[in-house]
Design an enzyme around this catalytic site. Structure first.
Site, PDB file in Angstrom:
ATOM      1  N   PRO A  91       0.810  -1.224   0.000  1.00 17.19           N
ATOM      2  CA  PRO A  91       0.000   0.000   0.000  1.00 17.19           C
ATOM      3  C   PRO A  91       0.842   1.273   0.000  1.00 17.19           C
ATOM      4  CG  PRO A  91      -0.664  -1.496   1.782  1.00 17.19           C
ATOM      5  CD  PRO A  91       0.588  -2.063   1.179  1.00 17.19           C
ATOM      6  N   GLU A 118       2.318  -8.275   8.285  1.00 15.96           N
ATOM      7  CA  GLU A 118       2.295  -6.830   8.527  1.00 15.96           C
ATOM      8  C   GLU A 118       3.235  -6.062   7.606  1.00 15.96           C
ATOM      9  OE1 GLU A 118       0.259  -4.899  10.562  1.00 15.96           O
ATOM     10  OE2 GLU A 118      -0.755  -6.827  10.415  1.00 15.96           O
ATOM     11  N   ARG A 156      -1.773  -7.344 -21.788  1.00 14.46           N
ATOM     12  CA  ARG A 156      -2.646  -6.946 -22.913  1.00 14.46           C
ATOM     13  C   ARG A 156      -2.008  -5.896 -23.804  1.00 14.46           C
ATOM     14  NH1 ARG A 156      -5.400  -2.457 -22.152  1.00 14.46           N
ATOM     15  NH2 ARG A 156      -7.272  -2.990 -23.316  1.00 14.46           N
ATOM     16  N   ASP A 171      -8.151   2.891 -25.349  1.00 16.62           N
ATOM     17  CA  ASP A 171      -8.488   2.580 -23.954  1.00 16.62           C
ATOM     18  C   ASP A 171      -8.754   3.842 -23.164  1.00 16.62           C
ATOM     19  OD1 ASP A 171      -8.016  -0.082 -24.282  1.00 16.62           O
ATOM     20  OD2 ASP A 171      -6.029  -0.062 -23.371  1.00 16.62           O
TER      21      ASP A 171
HETATM   22  N1  ADE Z   1      -0.813  -5.209  -0.582  1.00 13.24           N
HETATM   23  C1  ADE Z   1      -1.723  -4.829   0.333  1.00 13.24           C
HETATM   24  N2  ADE Z   1      -2.445  -3.784  -0.092  1.00 13.24           N
HETATM   25  C2  ADE Z   1      -1.989  -3.469  -1.344  1.00 13.24           C
HETATM   26  C3  ADE Z   1      -2.331  -2.490  -2.320  1.00 13.24           C
HETATM   27  N3  ADE Z   1      -3.287  -1.593  -2.112  1.00 13.24           N
HETATM   28  N4  ADE Z   1      -1.642  -2.497  -3.475  1.00 13.24           N
HETATM   29  C4  ADE Z   1      -0.665  -3.389  -3.705  1.00 13.24           C
HETATM   30  N5  ADE Z   1      -0.298  -4.333  -2.821  1.00 13.24           N
HETATM   31  C5  ADE Z   1      -0.953  -4.384  -1.656  1.00 13.24           C
END
Ligand code: ADE
Length: 232
Positions: A91, A118, A156, A171
């Site tokens: 994230p 984590e 793709r 696209d």
């Molecule tokens: N792992 C956990 N959340 C994620 C996200 N939003 N994007 C990529 N990998 C992740």
């Protein structure tokens, strides 16, 4: 192109990689997919791949040894002249965009590291990984879905994968706009009619209508994309 996925949950991959356009792309030898279980590379006698964080705190951290070893195993199988992109899904990564898909589609080898728990030991980020991507501002249970999203969007774009070569030029996002509305038969469905211009056979007018609709739709749904386009 070659893509390798390092994961603790290899069962998450065959359904996606073995279906539809990704399956066809592999059959056409545009791409080869390999899935590796990080646990198979653990040197721990119980095949442990995670441990408590130094300094305390909740959750477990993916240890560096099996991840480095898995990655080095993959690199030994590929020519030394090719430097792979080693992509960590998390994230905290750079928000993944269509332009990243276009950039990655020009590479020869992508290695995806999919973590759970984590977090990752920071030395994986500092000394192994070349790119960190997030697929959106939400937290997934692991990196697998993110890796598959990237693999799909890159595959793709590879030559000869989509039947109609022009089909990705139109696209959403590739020109900074959302795609215009599409219709197919029947021309009248339950009294809802296809716009007359699309039945007119007038190619210039149709192109003009599509451009206007793409702009209107983007203004309404994603004004942030237009602001970004103006800045460019
Ligand atoms: N792992 C956990 N959340 C994620 C996200 N939003 N994007 C990529 N990998 C992740």
């Amino acid at each position: 192109m070659r893509m390798d996925f390092l994961t603790l949950f290899p069962d998450m991959f065959p359904g996606v990689l073995g279906s539809s356009i990704l399956k066809r792309a592999e059959e056409k030898e545009a791409v080869s997919f390999y899935v590796h279980n990080i646990r198979d590379f653990s040197k721990d006698k119980h095949k442990k791949v995670d441990d408590y964080p130094y300094g305390g705190g909740a959750g477990m951290v993916l240890t560096p040894q099996p991840v480095f070893d898995a990655c080095e195993f993959v690199m030994q199988q590929t020519p030394a002249s090719v430097s792979p992109r080693i992509i960590l899904l998390c994230p905290q990564g750079k928000p993944y965009k269509q332009r990243d898909a276009e950039m990655l589609s020009k590479e020869e080898h992508l290695i995806f590291i999919c973590g759970h728990y984590e977090g990752y030991d920071e030395r994986i980020r500092e000394h192994l990984v070349t790119d960190e991507f997030s697929i959106g501002d939400y937290v997934l249970t692991g990196g697998e879905l993110g890796a598959l999203v990237i693999a799909d969007s890159v595959t793709r774009l590879l030559p000869n994968v989509l039947g109609n070569e022009s089909s990705h030029r139109h696209d959403s996002f590739s020109d900074g706009l959302l795609e215009y509305p599409q219709y197919t038969r029947p021309a009248d469905f339950r009294g809802w009619k296809v716009p007359d211009v699309l039945l007119s056979g007038h190619h210039e007018k149709i192109a003009q209508w599509r451009k206007e609709q793409a702009l209107l739709r983007t203004k309404k749904r994603r004004p942030d994309l237009l602001q970004k386009k103006e800045k460019e």
